[in-house]
Design a protein around this motif. Structure first.
Motif, PDB file in Angstrom:
ATOM      1  N   TYR A 148      -3.503  -9.910 -10.929  1.00 55.52           N
ATOM      2  CA  TYR A 148      -3.084  -8.500 -10.876  1.00 55.52           C
ATOM      3  C   TYR A 148      -3.766  -8.226  -9.411  1.00 55.52           C
ATOM      4  CZ  TYR A 148      -3.173  -3.482 -10.940  1.00 55.52           C
ATOM      5  OH  TYR A 148      -3.147  -1.978 -10.629  1.00 55.52           O
ATOM      6  N   HIS A 149      -5.363  -8.790  -9.419  1.00 58.01           N
ATOM      7  CA  HIS A 149      -6.121  -8.729  -8.384  1.00 58.01           C
ATOM      8  C   HIS A 149      -5.579  -9.577  -7.391  1.00 58.01           C
ATOM      9  CE1 HIS A 149      -9.836  -8.036 -11.160  1.00 58.01           C
ATOM     10  NE2 HIS A 149      -8.937  -6.805 -11.124  1.00 58.01           N
ATOM     11  N   TYR A 150      -5.083 -10.403  -7.221  1.00 56.56           N
ATOM     12  CA  TYR A 150      -4.582 -11.165  -5.933  1.00 56.56           C
ATOM     13  C   TYR A 150      -3.280 -10.327  -5.362  1.00 56.56           C
ATOM     14  CZ  TYR A 150      -7.416 -15.325  -5.322  1.00 56.56           C
ATOM     15  OH  TYR A 150      -8.148 -16.253  -5.188  1.00 56.56           O
ATOM     16  N   LYS A 151      -2.492 -10.026  -6.308  1.00 53.35           N
ATOM     17  CA  LYS A 151      -1.168  -9.110  -5.861  1.00 53.35           C
ATOM     18  C   LYS A 151      -1.585  -7.908  -5.145  1.00 53.35           C
ATOM     19  CE  LYS A 151       2.023 -10.849  -8.976  1.00 53.35           C
ATOM     20  NZ  LYS A 151       3.167 -10.423  -9.952  1.00 53.35           N
ATOM     21  N   THR A 152      -2.810  -7.003  -5.880  1.00 54.24           N
ATOM     22  CA  THR A 152      -3.379  -5.623  -5.190  1.00 54.24           C
ATOM     23  C   THR A 152      -3.843  -6.204  -3.825  1.00 54.24           C
ATOM     24  OG1 THR A 152      -3.839  -4.888  -7.568  1.00 54.24           O
ATOM     25  CG2 THR A 152      -4.837  -3.666  -5.767  1.00 54.24           C
ATOM     26  N   ALA A 153      -4.675  -7.058  -3.755  1.00 60.69           N
ATOM     27  CA  ALA A 153      -5.279  -7.383  -2.432  1.00 60.69           C
ATOM     28  C   ALA A 153      -4.295  -7.795  -1.311  1.00 60.69           C
ATOM     29  CB  ALA A 153      -6.218  -8.638  -2.637  1.00 60.69           C
ATOM     30  N   HIS A 154      -3.238  -8.424  -1.807  1.00 58.05           N
ATOM     31  CA  HIS A 154      -2.183  -8.863  -0.851  1.00 58.05           C
ATOM     32  C   HIS A 154      -1.414  -7.558  -0.294  1.00 58.05           C
ATOM     33  CE1 HIS A 154      -2.289 -13.184  -0.287  1.00 58.05           C
ATOM     34  NE2 HIS A 154      -2.985 -13.201  -1.328  1.00 58.05           N
ATOM     35  N   HIS A 155      -1.413  -6.676  -1.251  1.00 56.90           N
ATOM     36  CA  HIS A 155      -0.656  -5.365  -1.069  1.00 56.90           C
ATOM     37  C   HIS A 155      -1.318  -4.606   0.099  1.00 56.90           C
ATOM     38  CE1 HIS A 155       1.434  -1.509  -1.570  1.00 56.90           C
ATOM     39  NE2 HIS A 155       0.418  -1.005  -1.897  1.00 56.90           N
ATOM     40  N   LEU A 156      -2.641  -4.615  -0.173  1.00 55.49           N
ATOM     41  CA  LEU A 156      -3.582  -3.794   0.712  1.00 55.49           C
ATOM     42  C   LEU A 156      -3.486  -4.402   2.120  1.00 55.49           C
ATOM     43  CD1 LEU A 156      -6.701  -2.829  -1.518  1.00 55.49           C
ATOM     44  CD2 LEU A 156      -4.955  -1.364  -0.818  1.00 55.49           C
ATOM     45  N   CYS A 157      -3.202  -5.611   2.388  1.00 55.49           N
ATOM     46  CA  CYS A 157      -3.391  -6.248   3.684  1.00 55.49           C
ATOM     47  C   CYS A 157      -1.995  -6.542   4.306  1.00 55.49           C
ATOM     48  CB  CYS A 157      -4.187  -7.714   3.649  1.00 55.49           C
ATOM     49  SG  CYS A 157      -5.916  -7.616   2.847  1.00 55.49           S
ATOM     50  N   SER A 158      -0.948  -5.955   3.604  1.00 56.33           N
ATOM     51  CA  SER A 158       0.314  -6.381   3.789  1.00 56.33           C
ATOM     52  C   SER A 158       0.833  -5.405   5.200  1.00 56.33           C
ATOM     53  CB  SER A 158       1.447  -5.975   2.794  1.00 56.33           C
ATOM     54  OG  SER A 158       1.310  -4.670   2.305  1.00 56.33           O
ATOM     55  N   ASP A 159       0.392  -4.205   5.142  1.00 56.75           N
ATOM     56  CA  ASP A 159       0.848  -3.621   6.412  1.00 56.75           C
ATOM     57  C   ASP A 159      -0.077  -4.102   7.696  1.00 56.75           C
ATOM     58  OD1 ASP A 159       1.338  -1.533   8.224  1.00 56.75           O
ATOM     59  OD2 ASP A 159       0.387   0.006   7.042  1.00 56.75           O
ATOM     60  N   LYS A 160       0.889  -4.441   8.536  1.00 59.48           N
ATOM     61  CA  LYS A 160       0.238  -5.191   9.785  1.00 59.48           C
ATOM     62  C   LYS A 160      -0.494  -4.215  10.614  1.00 59.48           C
ATOM     63  CE  LYS A 160       4.198  -8.197  10.264  1.00 59.48           C
ATOM     64  NZ  LYS A 160       5.422  -8.848  11.089  1.00 59.48           N
ATOM     65  N   GLN A 161      -0.476  -3.058  10.406  1.00 61.12           N
ATOM     66  CA  GLN A 161      -1.234  -2.069  11.289  1.00 61.12           C
ATOM     67  C   GLN A 161      -2.670  -1.651  10.646  1.00 61.12           C
ATOM     68  OE1 GLN A 161       0.663   1.704  11.596  1.00 61.12           O
ATOM     69  NE2 GLN A 161       2.575   0.937  12.790  1.00 61.12           N
TER      70      GLN A 161
END
Length: 427
Positions: free
Chosen positions: A268-281
């Motif tokens: 869950y922590h990895y998925k949340t971290a990738h979700h925060l960094c997914s926006d290219k802006q």
């Protein structure tokens, strides 16, 4: 500066190899306890007074006997193998790294003053380290381990080109085996610089994470939801005879359940971290530098440890580095008591008060969202210089070496009058 990475793979040893690995773990546990006993005996022999001895017992060791340090105990291993031939079954470097682990813990204890190394019980030593391994020891589906032979490995992701295999650590987790392979390369990766849009995050127990852009992420209760089943398994384990076959079956079920909780939390922590960094802006993420040790001792200690904020922040920092996002921690003091609009102190809030309402400017929003906005502003203040990212922040007024421009002075005067100020212009 070289780049060092750790890749974790699943190992599948056969029955003979698994029995040998378990035997190696027990031999290393015995050598660890013996070396720790020498250190404790030497230390206890120096505790008594100069003019008298203890009434009950005393450790009689010569006054000129040197401290059993790492190199002294390591050099004593060849003679110990002659007295205890069973030590020769384990690779010599594994025994040396096992003694090194003990002395690292001892030096860490001396440095901070607590955390004395303890004797390890049966089954408590979970890993062994091979500090040197051949670069060609890993094939597509096998790894060659000294004195063990070829062991099946699930190489689910290949080792990148240009990296050299340095060492191998074998870990036993419940009923599964894992191999942590350390790889190294001379490639140079530049440090991530502040750029793009900034996002502040606020961690909490009501909501696991709240961003400055009004995104709320709930907190799964990994341990609390599965605590009932864990209690049942532990009760069954307590009724079994130790070291019996039924005891080992019950113990493995408890260990598997603990691993299931840990794996789901980490996933869950990895998925949340990738979700925060997914926006290219998004180019900058700021978080609070929390006092995790104090949080884990409070009234909500079980829920705080269940959320594992420290593990999440470490994972988020690694994912930001991998995705090219700038990450920094800011001062957490007063983030919930500061208005993000006028920067005035609104006073302490109870945990039950979930709405932030400023008495000076009238700004009203969710409490966690207001704290995330304050974290974002403090992060920009931390990196703010004239012309950086094409923005000027009102909260950067007063920084050393930064002059107060007209826009900043106007924003500062507006905030003192109680009026709302506009958000920072995006680059």
């Amino acid at each position: 500066m070289s780049l060092v990475l750790n890749y974790t793979y699943r190992l599948y040893p056969d029955a003979e190899q698994e029995a040998k690995l378990l035997d190696w773990l027990e031999i290393c546990r015995g050598s660890y306890n013996y070396a720790l006993g020498e250190i404790k005996d030497w230390s206890n022999s120096r505790k008594c007074a100069v003019d008298r001895c203890s009434v009950s017992s005393e450790y009689i060791i010569a006054a000129d006997a040197p401290f059993p340090g790492y190199y002294r105990q390591q050099n004593a291993l060849p003679q110990a193998k002659k007295e205890y031939p069973r030590l020769g079954e384990v690779p010599s470097q594994v025994l040396q790294t096992n003694i090194r682990r003990l002395h690292d813990a001892w030096e860490f204890f001396q440095k901070r003053g607590f955390g004395l190394p303890r004797f390890k019980k049966y089954g408590q030593l979970k890993s062994i380290l091979f500090p040197q391994i051949a670069p060609d020891a890993i094939t597509g589906w096998q790894v060659k381990i000294p004195k063990l032979g070829l062991v099946r490995i699930n190489l689910h992701r290949p080792i990148p080109e240009g990296f050299v295999v340095k060492q191998l650590r074998i870990i036993r987790k419940a009923v599964r085996w894992e191999a942590v392979i350390t790889i190294e390369s001379d490639v140079k990766i530049p440090t991530v610089q502040p750029h793009g849009r900034a996002v502040g995050i606020d961690l909490g127990l009501n909501k696991f994470l709240t961003t400055s852009e009004r995104e709320f992420i709930g907190r799964p209760r990994f341990f609390v939801d599965k605590q009932r089943k864990l209690k049942l398994l532990q009760r069954r384990l307590s009724r079994k005879t130790k070291r019996s076959a039924n005891y080992e079956k019950a113990r493995s079920k408890v260990a598997k359940h603990h691993n299931n909780i840990a794996f789901s939390r980490k996933n869950y922590h990895y998925k949340t971290a990738h979700h925060l960094c997914s926006d290219k802006q998004v180019g900058m993420i700021f978080a609070e530098d929390l006092n995790l040790k104090a949080m884990s001792r409070g009234m909500l200690c079980k829920h705080t440890l269940d959320a594992a904020f420290g593990q999440f922040l470490n994972i988020l920092e690694f994912v930001c580095w991998k995705k090219g996002v700038f990450f920094a921690k800011v001062n957490p003091n007063g983030t919930s008591q500061t208005c993000p609009m006028c920067l005035e102190e609104t006073g302490k809030k109870d945990l039950s008060q979930r709405i932030h309402e400023c008495y000076f400017c009238g700004y009203k929003t969710d409490r966690d969202h207001a704290a995330a906005e304050v974290v974002r502003q403090r992060g920009l203040e931390l990196i703010s210089t004239q012309g950086l990212c094409g923005m000027e922040t009102a909260c950067a007024v007063g920084l050393p070496g930064v002059e107060e421009t007209s826009s900043r002075s106007e924003a500062k005067s507006d905030s003192r009058k109680g009026g709302r100020r506009t958000r920072n212009a995006q680059p």
